[in-house]
Design a protein around this motif. Structure first.
Motif, short mmCIF file in Angstrom:
data_model
loop_
_atom_site.label_atom_id
_atom_site.label_comp_id
_atom_site.label_asym_id
_atom_site.label_seq_id
_atom_site.Cartn_x
_atom_site.Cartn_y
_atom_site.Cartn_z
N LEU A 13 1.60 0.19 -13.13
CA LEU A 13 1.09 0.67 -11.47
C LEU A 13 2.66 1.65 -10.90
CD1 LEU A 13 -1.49 -2.01 -10.62
CD2 LEU A 13 -1.39 -0.16 -11.20
N PRO A 14 2.09 2.27 -9.64
CA PRO A 14 2.95 2.85 -8.82
C PRO A 14 3.97 1.33 -8.15
CG PRO A 14 1.46 3.72 -8.57
CD PRO A 14 0.82 2.45 -8.77
N SER A 15 5.39 1.75 -8.04
CA SER A 15 6.39 1.23 -7.33
C SER A 15 6.86 2.13 -6.50
CB SER A 15 7.26 0.07 -8.06
OG SER A 15 6.51 -0.50 -9.29
N ASP A 71 9.61 9.20 -8.88
CA ASP A 71 8.29 9.36 -10.11
C ASP A 71 7.25 9.25 -9.23
OD1 ASP A 71 9.60 9.98 -12.93
OD2 ASP A 71 10.02 6.91 -12.61
N TYR A 72 7.06 8.75 -7.56
CA TYR A 72 6.04 8.74 -6.98
C TYR A 72 6.57 9.50 -5.64
CZ TYR A 72 4.32 5.41 -10.55
OH TYR A 72 4.50 5.25 -12.31
N TRP A 92 18.85 -7.46 -16.96
CA TRP A 92 18.76 -6.35 -15.96
C TRP A 92 19.67 -7.03 -14.83
CZ3 TRP A 92 14.44 -6.46 -19.11
CH2 TRP A 92 14.63 -5.17 -19.69
N GLY A 93 19.89 -8.10 -14.59
CA GLY A 93 20.56 -8.71 -13.42
C GLY A 93 19.82 -8.33 -12.17
N LEU A 94 20.08 -7.63 -11.13
CA LEU A 94 19.19 -7.91 -9.90
C LEU A 94 18.74 -6.94 -9.62
CD1 LEU A 94 22.60 -8.11 -7.13
CD2 LEU A 94 20.47 -9.42 -8.00
N ALA A 95 18.27 -5.62 -11.04
CA ALA A 95 17.64 -4.44 -11.47
C ALA A 95 16.37 -4.58 -11.83
CB ALA A 95 18.04 -3.73 -11.61
N GLY A 96 15.73 -3.87 -11.76
CA GLY A 96 14.07 -4.17 -12.07
C GLY A 96 13.89 -2.51 -14.03
N LEU A 124 6.24 -2.13 1.29
CA LEU A 124 4.62 -1.87 1.60
C LEU A 124 4.80 -1.19 0.07
CD1 LEU A 124 4.18 -1.30 4.96
CD2 LEU A 124 4.27 -3.94 3.75
N PHE A 125 3.57 -1.43 -0.62
CA PHE A 125 2.62 -0.82 -1.49
C PHE A 125 3.31 -0.88 -2.65
CE2 PHE A 125 2.00 1.05 2.98
CZ PHE A 125 -0.02 0.88 3.17
N THR A 126 3.65 -1.57 -3.31
CA THR A 126 4.51 -1.80 -4.40
C THR A 126 4.00 -3.18 -4.54
OG1 THR A 126 6.28 -0.09 -3.50
CG2 THR A 126 6.75 -1.93 -5.70
N PRO A 127 3.52 -3.00 -5.78
CA PRO A 127 2.47 -2.55 -6.31
C PRO A 127 1.34 -1.80 -5.44
CG PRO A 127 1.81 -4.51 -7.55
CD PRO A 127 3.14 -4.65 -6.90
N LEU A 128 1.10 -0.92 -5.73
CA LEU A 128 -0.30 0.30 -5.40
C LEU A 128 -0.67 -0.18 -6.09
CD1 LEU A 128 -1.04 2.17 -3.02
CD2 LEU A 128 -0.03 3.96 -4.16
N TYR A 129 -2.84 -0.30 -5.89
CA TYR A 129 -2.85 -0.25 -7.14
C TYR A 129 -3.97 0.74 -6.41
CZ TYR A 129 -1.69 -4.89 -8.46
OH TYR A 129 -1.17 -5.88 -9.64
N PRO A 130 -5.07 1.00 -7.12
CA PRO A 130 -6.28 2.31 -7.05
C PRO A 130 -7.50 1.50 -6.17
CG PRO A 130 -6.07 1.32 -9.21
CD PRO A 130 -5.35 1.28 -8.74
#
Length: 822
Positions: free
Chosen positions: A100-102, A117-118, A794-798, A205-211
């Motif tokens: 899904l979009p982040s 990417d988004y 990954w520590g603090l990152a994703g 907001l809008f993370t993740p974004l669902y359709p």
């Protein structure tokens, strides 16, 4: 200690819009699925704060092979695929991150970064009369069904999560309720979001974004998205969830417009943490979070491999065969081939069983040598929670005494130093080292100091021999509810009932009351009106000291005739009284940057140096040795004892070891503990969340959006009509109105530095209230196949899912491996 049958705090939200809380019990392997951030000091200090290094084998994409399947361990299959439902868990989040979009992701320092990417851009374009954020979407961004990502998806998600339609069963709506409207911009790639009131954490907001197919109707939101997603838009697609094999399969998205995923597929496999060592030894996983014992087993296998020992040799060196000496082997052979057939059969069976064990261990060691352990600090910290709802810990002086008794550095080193990880205790409840708002605010409470802890306890009325001494006047117990009510009635001033933590209305009041307390005469020490109007320590908690030491002393009238004890009683320590006033003054100074700032800048320990306790007049005889009951701290005939609840499961050994150290530290200042070990399943639900504990260890994770996500964790509990407390996620049940106000102010400013400063001020007050004590950042240990790159700790990152893969094979011809199968 909490009383059985007393009203328990309820963890329901204050708002009917949020029916449930997104929280998951944390023991030693998982953390509560809520988010936090902040610190205490300048932004420059935050920039200098060291972040734990990532350990994920970074590699350029041209060094990563195309193809292959990654077998990745998860704790369980997801109960839902909807991240905004109450039972969403870590597996839900992992799937959402891949499919899904982040709009924003966190970098290595835990700071939000625009996801190109988004989003081409996203910025606040208007602040008056309303805040307006303009999103410009990547023109190539499409859902898996071919439809462009656009304003209809934003509108559907806002309406589902705003809380206005109660048909949606949402677990959280923070931020979405502030939106007034969403409109299409100049074209289909622009989305204008107008807020009814300013919102600093709009990037959350809008993370993740669902359709819109998921968010557009209550039935698809509530039920449909639990098991399937009608459309996705990430580097991977959700292919299948197989309940029988306990797997979730993600495959490469052919419509993905960004850099293509290196892997063909990712198989998320549900493997309980206790079973991961066996799964790794069997070679059925490529990536898995592990505990310390499994990490040590892998490290041993690697040492054997580097030393040239194969698995069979390792089994004889330190495995099942290590106890077999030549003499034992000869004796066993003789018995197995002896004339006593019954004994021979028994020995032969034992030899066969031992040989099988050696073979299994040897095979496991050979397999484990193909893994490496990648380690960092997890984006979460373990804390000691102090339940302030009732019992001794309802008194802030006792909570502060507990905090001052604990050596946080020692606890951090005991967990992290053996792993070779940084062992500095967290200085903030709301941020971790490396995050934008991090700074050490622990001076608002003070460092470990045994004498100060004892002085605070004495000031609260917990004195040696108090467990066997009856109260002289039941109406004047230190910190008693009756006294508080009487004082409130007399003065019209109120305390924060749920916690015993009081707040000054003004800096002038704080200074005035602090001066009154420090210079008070003994005959005014029991003036309830003055005491209840301030945050200073009570003068009712008197204690006995027979040692002659320097420091300020006060005298009291001789004990009344008929008193049960002929020992002289002294007024409480000036140090304890001053500390209580200084804590609030220090927090107040951080609030405003003015007023009592000079005092606020000093550590508590420095302020109180030289007057650690209350001292008897010169010539007073030291107390004689007394039985344990007489020496134990007590008040009004009741011993000071706290119920310490710990999980008993096999994965909680480290947590229990920390608990044992805390017990010894508290014992050193006279605080006794009653350790209760409960099952992992009931630890959080039946004890922490319900309030059935005095002390407990659990963890919180970190995020980049403090004003939004930290507020429910530290919000002041509110009384419900049935007499219980509405605690949201504040399981310590300690909070103040001012802390709530600071979070609200931070959420409502669009000045990022001002928002950080407000959160730092909130953190200073959280420290002063002493409802929770951060102990150490949790270790993150990940077992990974040696040739797996861009994955690990990954520590603090994703994760960046499209970059994960296996390193190209290094051959003389330079050929790369283009496929990998389990």
């Amino acid at each position: 200690m909490s009383q059985i049958g007393a009203p328990r705090g309820r963890t329901c939200s204050r708002s009917p819009r949020s029916r449930t809380l997104r929280s998951v019990a944390t023991l030693t392997s998982a953390v509560l699925a809520v988010t936090v951030l902040a610190g205490c000091s300048s932004g420059d200090e935050a920039d200098e704060a060291p972040a734990a290094a990532q350990d994920n084998a970074p590699a350029a994409r041209d060094k990563v092979a195309d193809g292959g399947t990654l077998r990745w361990a998860v704790d369980a299959l997801p109960s839902t695929l909807n991240s905004f439902q109450a039972d969403a868990d870590g597996t839900t989040s992992r799937i959402a991150g891949a499919v899904l979009p982040s709009l924003y992701t966190l970098d290595a320092r835990g700071r939000p970064q625009r996801n190109a990417d988004y989003l081409e851009s996203a910025q606040v374009v208007e602040t008056e009369p309303k805040q307006v954020v303009l999103y410009k979407l990547n023109q190539q961004a499409v859902w898996s069904d071919g439809r462009e990502i656009g304003a209809p998806d934003f509108v559907a998600q806002w309406r589902a999560l705003s809380g206005r339609d109660t048909a949606y069963w949402t677990a959280r709506n923070s931020g979405y309720e502030r939106i007034e409207k969403i409109e299409r911009g100049k074209n289909d790639l622009e989305v204008r979001v107008t807020f009814a009131k300013p919102y600093s954490d709009w990037k959350s907001l809008f993370t993740p974004l669902y359709p819109k197919q998921v968010m557009g109707a209550p039935n698809t939101f509530n039920d449909g998205a639990r098991t399937t997603l009608k459309a996705t838009a990430g580097p991977f697609l959700l292919k299948a969830i197989d309940r029988k094999s306990s797997t979730v399969t993600l495959t490469r998205n052919p419509r993905w417009w960004g850099q293509p995923a290196k892997l063909d597929s990712v198989v998320l496999t549900a493997v309980p943490r206790a079973d991961r060592a066996a799964a790794l030894a069997a070679g059925t996983l490529d990536l898995a979070e592990i505990d310390r014992s499994t990490a040590e087993r892998i490290a041993l296998a690697l040492r054997d491999a580097r030393a040239g020992r194969n698995g069979a040799q390792a089994a004889l060196a330190h495995g099942p065969g290590s106890s077999i000496t030549p003499s034992k082997a000869l004796k066993s052979w003789a018995l197995a081939n002896g004339s006593d057939e019954e004994k021979a059969a028994e020995v032969q069976a034992a030899r066969t069983k031992n040989q099988q064990a050696i073979a299994v261990y040897a095979s496991a060691q050979d397999t484990l040598a193909k893994y490496v352990v990648r380690k960092s600090l997890e984006p979460a910290y373990t804390q000691l929670s102090l339940n302030g709802e009732s019992g001794p810990l309802a008194d802030e002086r006792v909570r502060r005494a507990v905090a001052r008794a604990i050596n946080r550095q020692e606890l951090a080193e005991s967990v992290l130093k053996p792993l070779g990880l940084p062992a500095k205790p967290p200085g903030s409840h709301l941020a971790l080292a490396g995050q934008a708002a991090y700074a050490d605010g622990s001076d608002a409470l003070g460092s470990q100091d045994t004498e100060e802890a004892r002085a605070l306890l004495a000031d609260a009325g917990w004195v040696p021999g108090g467990a066997v001494r009856k109260p002289a006047d039941a109406g004047t117990k230190a910190g008693s509810e009756a006294e508080r009510k009487a004082a409130e009635k007399a003065t019209g001033k109120t305390a924060d009932k749920a916690t015993g933590t009081k707040e000054y209305a003004t800096k002038e009041e704080a200074a005035k009351e602090g001066a009154q307390k420090e210079g008070a005469k003994a005959e005014g020490a029991t003036d309830a009106k003055k005491k209840e109007g301030s945050d200073t320590a009570s003068d009712e908690g008197l204690y006995i000291v027979g040692d002659d030491k320097p420091g300020e002393r006060r005298t009291v009238p001789a004990p009344a005739a008929g008193a049960e004890s002929a020992t002289g009683i002294l007024a409480p320590a000036p140090a304890a009284a001053r500390q209580s006033a200084a804590l609030l003054a220090r927090a107040e100074a951080l609030d405003t940057g003015t007023g009592s700032g000079a005092r606020a800048a000093l550590p508590v320990s420095g302020t109180d140096k030289g007057v650690a306790g209350a001292y008897a007049p010169r010539g007073t005889a030291a107390p004689v040795t007394a039985p344990d009951a007489a020496r134990a701290l007590g008040k009004d005939g009741k011993a000071l004892s706290l119920r310490f609840v710990l999980p008993s499961g096999p994965g909680s050994e480290s947590l229990r070891a920390v608990g044992d150290r805390i017990v010894r530290m508290l014992d050193a200042v006279g605080i006794r503990t009653e350790v209760t070990k409960v099952s992992d399943e009931s630890f959080f639900k039946d004890h922490v969340a319900s309030g059935d504990y005095d002390l407990a260890l659990y963890s919180w994770p970190a995020s980049a959006f403090p004003a939004t996500d930290a507020r429910p964790i530290f919000a002041k509990p509110e009384p419900a009509s049935d007499g219980s407390l509405l605690v949201e996620q504040n399981y310590s049940r300690v909070g103040t109105d001012r802390i709530d106000q600071l979070f609200d102010q931070a959420a409502g400013t669009l000045d990022e530095e001002e928002a950080r400063e407000l959160v730092r001020q909130a953190d200073a007050r959280i420290w002063a209230a002493a409802g929770s004590i951060p102990l150490y950042q949790r270790p993150q240990l990940v077992a990974a196949k040696a040739d797996l790159v861009n994955a690990g700790a990954w520590g603090l990152a994703g994760p960046r899912y499209q970059d994960i893969g296996f390193k190209k094979a290094e051959t003389s011809k330079g050929a790369e491996r283009n496929s990998r199968t389990p």
